[in-house]
Design a protein around this motif. Structure first.
Motif, PDB file in Angstrom:
ATOM      1  N   GLY A   1      -1.079  19.065  -7.245  1.00 19.81           N
ATOM      2  CA  GLY A   1      -0.230  19.206  -6.072  1.00 19.81           C
ATOM      3  C   GLY A   1      -0.855  18.713  -4.781  1.00 19.81           C
ATOM      4  O   GLY A   1      -0.200  18.080  -3.965  1.00 19.81           O
ATOM      5  N   GLY A   2      -2.136  19.001  -4.592  1.00 17.55           N
ATOM      6  CA  GLY A   2      -2.805  18.596  -3.355  1.00 17.55           C
ATOM      7  C   GLY A   2      -2.909  17.092  -3.226  1.00 17.55           C
ATOM      8  O   GLY A   2      -2.638  16.520  -2.161  1.00 17.55           O
ATOM      9  N   ILE A   3      -3.294  16.448  -4.306  1.00 12.34           N
ATOM     10  CA  ILE A   3      -3.415  14.992  -4.285  1.00 12.34           C
ATOM     11  C   ILE A   3      -2.043  14.352  -4.124  1.00 12.34           C
ATOM     12  O   ILE A   3      -1.888  13.371  -3.395  1.00 12.34           O
ATOM     13  N   ALA A   4      -1.046  14.918  -4.789  1.00 16.21           N
ATOM     14  CA  ALA A   4       0.308  14.374  -4.694  1.00 16.21           C
ATOM     15  C   ALA A   4       0.837  14.486  -3.266  1.00 16.21           C
ATOM     16  O   ALA A   4       1.434  13.540  -2.740  1.00 16.21           O
ATOM     17  N   GLY A   5       0.602  15.615  -2.629  1.00 16.40           N
ATOM     18  CA  GLY A   5       1.060  15.801  -1.252  1.00 16.40           C
ATOM     19  C   GLY A   5       0.367  14.866  -0.285  1.00 16.40           C
ATOM     20  O   GLY A   5       1.003  14.290   0.603  1.00 16.40           O
ATOM     21  N   ALA A   6      -0.935  14.712  -0.458  1.00 17.86           N
ATOM     22  CA  ALA A   6      -1.692  13.819   0.426  1.00 17.86           C
ATOM     23  C   ALA A   6      -1.251  12.375   0.231  1.00 17.86           C
ATOM     24  O   ALA A   6      -1.056  11.640   1.210  1.00 17.86           O
ATOM     25  N   SER A   7      -1.079  11.949  -0.999  1.00 20.79           N
ATOM     26  CA  SER A   7      -0.657  10.575  -1.270  1.00 20.79           C
ATOM     27  C   SER A   7       0.748  10.322  -0.745  1.00 20.79           C
ATOM     28  O   SER A   7       1.030   9.249  -0.217  1.00 20.79           O
ATOM     29  N   ALA A   8       1.632  11.295  -0.896  1.00 20.89           N
ATOM     30  CA  ALA A   8       2.986  11.134  -0.377  1.00 20.89           C
ATOM     31  C   ALA A   8       2.970  11.041   1.144  1.00 20.89           C
ATOM     32  O   ALA A   8       3.720  10.252   1.741  1.00 20.89           O
ATOM     33  N   GLY A   9       2.125  11.826   1.797  1.00 11.34           N
ATOM     34  CA  GLY A   9       2.010  11.768   3.254  1.00 11.34           C
ATOM     35  C   GLY A   9       1.504  10.416   3.728  1.00 11.34           C
ATOM     36  O   GLY A   9       2.026   9.847   4.694  1.00 11.34           O
ATOM     37  N   ILE A  10       0.499   9.890   3.038  1.00  9.01           N
ATOM     38  CA  ILE A  10      -0.030   8.569   3.396  1.00  9.01           C
ATOM     39  C   ILE A  10       1.036   7.501   3.189  1.00  9.01           C
ATOM     40  O   ILE A  10       1.204   6.596   4.006  1.00  9.01           O
ATOM     41  N   ALA A  11       1.779   7.609   2.076  1.00  6.55           N
ATOM     42  CA  ALA A  11       2.836   6.635   1.798  1.00  6.55           C
ATOM     43  C   ALA A  11       3.908   6.664   2.888  1.00  6.55           C
ATOM     44  O   ALA A  11       4.396   5.617   3.315  1.00  6.55           O
ATOM     45  N   LYS A  12       4.263   7.856   3.359  1.00  5.10           N
ATOM     46  CA  LYS A  12       5.261   7.969   4.423  1.00  5.10           C
ATOM     47  C   LYS A  12       4.765   7.315   5.718  1.00  5.10           C
ATOM     48  O   LYS A  12       5.510   6.590   6.382  1.00  5.10           O
ATOM     49  N   ILE A  13       3.518   7.584   6.069  1.00  5.90           N
ATOM     50  CA  ILE A  13       2.953   7.017   7.295  1.00  5.90           C
ATOM     51  C   ILE A  13       2.913   5.493   7.216  1.00  5.90           C
ATOM     52  O   ILE A  13       3.304   4.792   8.157  1.00  5.90           O
TER      53      ILE A  13
ATOM     54  N   TYR B   1       0.819  -1.203   0.000  1.00 10.96           N
ATOM     55  CA  TYR B   1       0.000   0.000   0.000  1.00 10.96           C
ATOM     56  C   TYR B   1       0.861   1.266   0.000  1.00 10.96           C
ATOM     57  O   TYR B   1       0.513   2.261  -0.631  1.00 10.96           O
ATOM     58  N   ALA B   2       1.970   1.225   0.706  1.00  8.88           N
ATOM     59  CA  ALA B   2       2.879   2.377   0.703  1.00  8.88           C
ATOM     60  C   ALA B   2       3.412   2.626  -0.700  1.00  8.88           C
ATOM     61  O   ALA B   2       3.478   3.771  -1.153  1.00  8.88           O
ATOM     62  N   LEU B   3       3.775   1.569  -1.394  1.00  7.37           N
ATOM     63  CA  LEU B   3       4.273   1.728  -2.762  1.00  7.37           C
ATOM     64  C   LEU B   3       3.177   2.199  -3.708  1.00  7.37           C
ATOM     65  O   LEU B   3       3.437   3.006  -4.606  1.00  7.37           O
ATOM     66  N   ILE B   4       1.951   1.713  -3.514  1.00  7.24           N
ATOM     67  CA  ILE B   4       0.837   2.159  -4.353  1.00  7.24           C
ATOM     68  C   ILE B   4       0.597   3.653  -4.172  1.00  7.24           C
ATOM     69  O   ILE B   4       0.441   4.400  -5.151  1.00  7.24           O
ATOM     70  N   PHE B   5       0.579   4.122  -2.922  1.00  6.25           N
ATOM     71  CA  PHE B   5       0.371   5.546  -2.681  1.00  6.25           C
ATOM     72  C   PHE B   5       1.547   6.374  -3.198  1.00  6.25           C
ATOM     73  O   PHE B   5       1.362   7.501  -3.651  1.00  6.25           O
ATOM     74  N   LEU B   6       2.751   5.814  -3.148  1.00  6.66           N
ATOM     75  CA  LEU B   6       3.899   6.521  -3.707  1.00  6.66           C
ATOM     76  C   LEU B   6       3.752   6.690  -5.214  1.00  6.66           C
ATOM     77  O   LEU B   6       3.996   7.776  -5.748  1.00  6.66           O
ATOM     78  N   VAL B   7       3.319   5.657  -5.896  1.00  4.83           N
ATOM     79  CA  VAL B   7       3.107   5.748  -7.345  1.00  4.83           C
ATOM     80  C   VAL B   7       1.997   6.741  -7.664  1.00  4.83           C
ATOM     81  O   VAL B   7       2.120   7.548  -8.606  1.00  4.83           O
ATOM     82  N   ILE B   8       0.922   6.713  -6.898  1.00  7.69           N
ATOM     83  CA  ILE B   8      -0.163   7.680  -7.101  1.00  7.69           C
ATOM     84  C   ILE B   8       0.359   9.099  -6.915  1.00  7.69           C
ATOM     85  O   ILE B   8       0.031  10.010  -7.693  1.00  7.69           O
ATOM     86  N   ALA B   9       1.193   9.305  -5.892  1.00  4.80           N
ATOM     87  CA  ALA B   9       1.752  10.636  -5.649  1.00  4.80           C
ATOM     88  C   ALA B   9       2.635  11.082  -6.804  1.00  4.80           C
ATOM     89  O   ALA B   9       2.582  12.241  -7.227  1.00  4.80           O
TER      90      ALA B   9
END
Length: 55
Positions: free
Chosen positions: A21-33, A4-12
């Motif tokens: 930008g907003g979606i990319a930032g949110a997805s990157a934040g979720i991937a980090k968590i 899931y972290a990798l999926i959110f990273l790809v989405i970001a």
């Protein structure tokens, strides 16, 4: 969980490439968590495995 972290990273990355930008930032934040949660659970699992082998 790492998947899931990798999926959110790809989405970001895709969202950042397309200029969302907003979606990319949110997805990157979720991937980090998710990645940090994966690391914590991995370390706990490794320590428990070592302790179980020692006894």
């Amino acid at each position: 969980m790492l998947r899931y972290a990798l999926i959110f990273l790809v989405i970001a990355l895709i969202a950042a490439f397309l200029g969302f930008g907003g979606i990319a930032g949110a997805s990157a934040g979720i991937a980090k968590i998710l990645f940090v949660a994966f690391l914590v659970l991995f370390v706990i699992s490794a320590v428990m495995h070592v302790l179980r082998k020692a006894t």
